[in-house]
Design a protein around this motif. Structure first.
Motif, short mmCIF file in Angstrom:
data_model
loop_
_atom_site.label_atom_id
_atom_site.label_comp_id
_atom_site.label_asym_id
_atom_site.label_seq_id
_atom_site.Cartn_x
_atom_site.Cartn_y
_atom_site.Cartn_z
N VAL A 29 -23.65 -9.76 -69.94
CA VAL A 29 -22.47 -9.21 -70.51
C VAL A 29 -21.24 -8.98 -69.36
O VAL A 29 -20.22 -9.50 -69.31
N ILE A 30 -21.98 -8.33 -68.13
CA ILE A 30 -21.03 -8.17 -67.04
C ILE A 30 -20.40 -9.30 -66.49
O ILE A 30 -19.04 -9.57 -66.03
N GLY A 31 -21.34 -10.25 -66.46
CA GLY A 31 -20.81 -11.73 -65.85
C GLY A 31 -19.75 -12.27 -66.73
O GLY A 31 -19.24 -13.22 -66.18
N THR A 32 -19.65 -12.07 -68.02
CA THR A 32 -18.59 -12.53 -68.85
C THR A 32 -17.44 -11.87 -68.78
O THR A 32 -16.30 -12.69 -69.05
N ILE A 33 -17.17 -10.77 -68.17
CA ILE A 33 -15.91 -10.07 -67.92
C ILE A 33 -15.22 -11.09 -66.89
O ILE A 33 -15.58 -11.49 -65.76
N ASP A 34 -13.66 -11.20 -67.29
CA ASP A 34 -12.98 -12.08 -66.36
C ASP A 34 -12.95 -11.40 -65.10
O ASP A 34 -12.55 -9.96 -65.30
N PRO A 35 -13.14 -11.66 -63.86
CA PRO A 35 -13.14 -10.84 -62.51
C PRO A 35 -11.67 -10.48 -62.12
O PRO A 35 -11.54 -9.28 -61.70
N LEU A 36 -10.66 -11.08 -62.90
CA LEU A 36 -9.22 -10.53 -62.78
C LEU A 36 -8.96 -8.88 -63.58
O LEU A 36 -8.36 -8.32 -63.04
N LYS A 37 -10.21 -8.97 -64.55
CA LYS A 37 -9.93 -7.70 -65.20
C LYS A 37 -11.17 -6.61 -65.28
O LYS A 37 -11.49 -5.99 -65.66
N ASP A 38 -11.94 -7.18 -64.10
CA ASP A 38 -13.15 -6.42 -64.01
C ASP A 38 -13.04 -5.02 -62.95
O ASP A 38 -13.20 -4.99 -61.87
N VAL A 39 -12.59 -3.92 -63.76
CA VAL A 39 -12.01 -2.72 -63.23
C VAL A 39 -13.21 -1.87 -62.89
O VAL A 39 -13.16 -0.95 -61.92
N ASP A 40 -14.41 -2.34 -63.05
CA ASP A 40 -15.55 -1.79 -62.77
C ASP A 40 -16.16 -2.17 -61.23
O ASP A 40 -17.15 -1.85 -60.82
N GLY A 41 -15.57 -3.53 -61.17
CA GLY A 41 -15.96 -4.15 -59.83
C GLY A 41 -17.40 -4.63 -59.90
O GLY A 41 -18.07 -4.54 -58.69
N LEU A 42 -18.10 -5.24 -60.97
CA LEU A 42 -19.54 -5.16 -61.08
C LEU A 42 -19.69 -6.80 -61.25
O LEU A 42 -20.79 -7.22 -61.13
#
Ligand code: NAP
Length: 286
Positions: free
Chosen positions: A110-123
């Motif tokens: 799930v974390i790996g699917t988040i757009d890194p530009l929107k990854d506000v948890d930095g994970l």
């Protein structure tokens, strides 16, 4: 020596005030508020409180805060579809999927699917990689909060010995990297570290991020050290306690964070900063 308290509550509110001004400026320039979307799967009581705080605080500073509540039996596919939809929604600047997820869902996927530009948890692996490379990117909120606390009490890590206890992806490792980037000499201790007391005693800066009440003994603290206690432990008295034996550590340190009221309030403040930074970065990248 008796340490001064690092008032995370007051510093967190100060950061929120700064965000209010920056959010108003962003909204005036771009015709919309930065947007933070938080996803909660299931009904874990602590998570319910955390996500509600995130939603309310983001709204309080003028952002568009949205909470997506999904039932505990939500399939991984459904969750991934939601993340994908949020990735593609231009009004969404920050996506946070609250952990822990139910056991049938693979958090890394799930974390790996988040757009890194929107990854506000930095994970995401991209965010973690950028941090490891010392390049600009979104950094996990709690470590950022710790760095801000150090800055607020005038503690420059440059040339200092920093001891980080804990090596999690969420807290320990990113804090160590941030301290290294600020030119501290960093030691990372963990569950297999031998003679933890000797290691801790070397620290001009001690960051405890373990999750074990009073693991860090007051007598280990180097006189004058700055102590940041990330740990949150519910004691037999029903109250929250940190990882550091507070009173004896306070008697030796120069500055120390209380638990609660130290690192905790900074995490949410830094989430707001990350959302704003993500919104700006996406606009600049166009
Ligand atoms: P975690 O993933 O469980 O990691 C704990 C770390 O502590 C691990 O690296 C572990 O070592 C190490 N450890 C365990 N026992 C140890 C021992 N006896 N001596 C030295 N190191 C030991 O936890 P986390 O997510 O990093 O969180 C740590 C604490 O911070 C928790 O209490 C959590 O609730 C709190 N927290 C607070 C905030 C906040 O906003 N204030 C935010 C996040 C987390 P190994 O790697 O060898 O297992």
């Amino acid at each position: 020596m008796t340490a001064q308290l690092i008032d995370g509550k007051a510093i967190g509110l100060k950061v929120q005030d700064e965000v209010v001004t920056r959010v108003a400026e962003f909204t005036r320039l771009h015709g919309r508020a930065p947007g933070l979307d938080v996803v909660l799967v299931g009904d874990d009581p602590a998570s319910q409180v955390y996500v509600r705080n995130k939603e309310l605080t983001s709204k309080k500073v003028g952002m568009r805060g949205m909470l997506h509540r999904l039932p505990a039996d939500t399939s991984q596919t459904t969750l991934l579809e939601l993340v994908d939809r949020l990735n593609r929604d231009d009004l969404v600047d920050g996506i946070l999927v609250q952990m822990p997820l139910p056991p049938h869902i693979d958090a890394e996927t799930v974390i790996g699917t988040i757009d890194p530009l929107k990854d506000v948890d930095g994970l995401t692996p991209i965010s973690a990689g950028l941090l490891a490379l010392g390049r600009p990117g979104l950094v996990p909120c709690t470590p950022m909060g710790c760095m801000r606390l150090l800055a607020e009490v005038g503690c420059d890590p440059k040339g200092k010995r920093a001891v980080v206890i804990g090596r999690s992806v969420l807290v320990g490792k990113p804090i160590a990297q941030l301290l290294l980037a600020r030119h501290a000499t960093v030691t990372i201790a963990h569950s297999r570290t031998t003679d933890l007391g000797k290691v801790v005693a070397e620290g001009d800066i001690v960051i405890a991020a373990v999750g074990k009440e009073a693991l860090v003994r007051g007598e280990w603290i180097k006189p004058g050290a700055v102590v940041i206690d990330v740990g949150i432990n519910r004691g037999p008295d029903g109250k929250l306690h940190g990882d550091v034996e507070f009173e004896p550590a306070k008697a030796r340190a120069s500055w120390i964070t209380p638990v609660p009221g130290g690192v905790g309030p900074m995490t949410i403040a830094m989430l707001l900063c990350n959302t704003l930074d993500a919104a700006k970065a996406r606009i600049t990248a166009r």
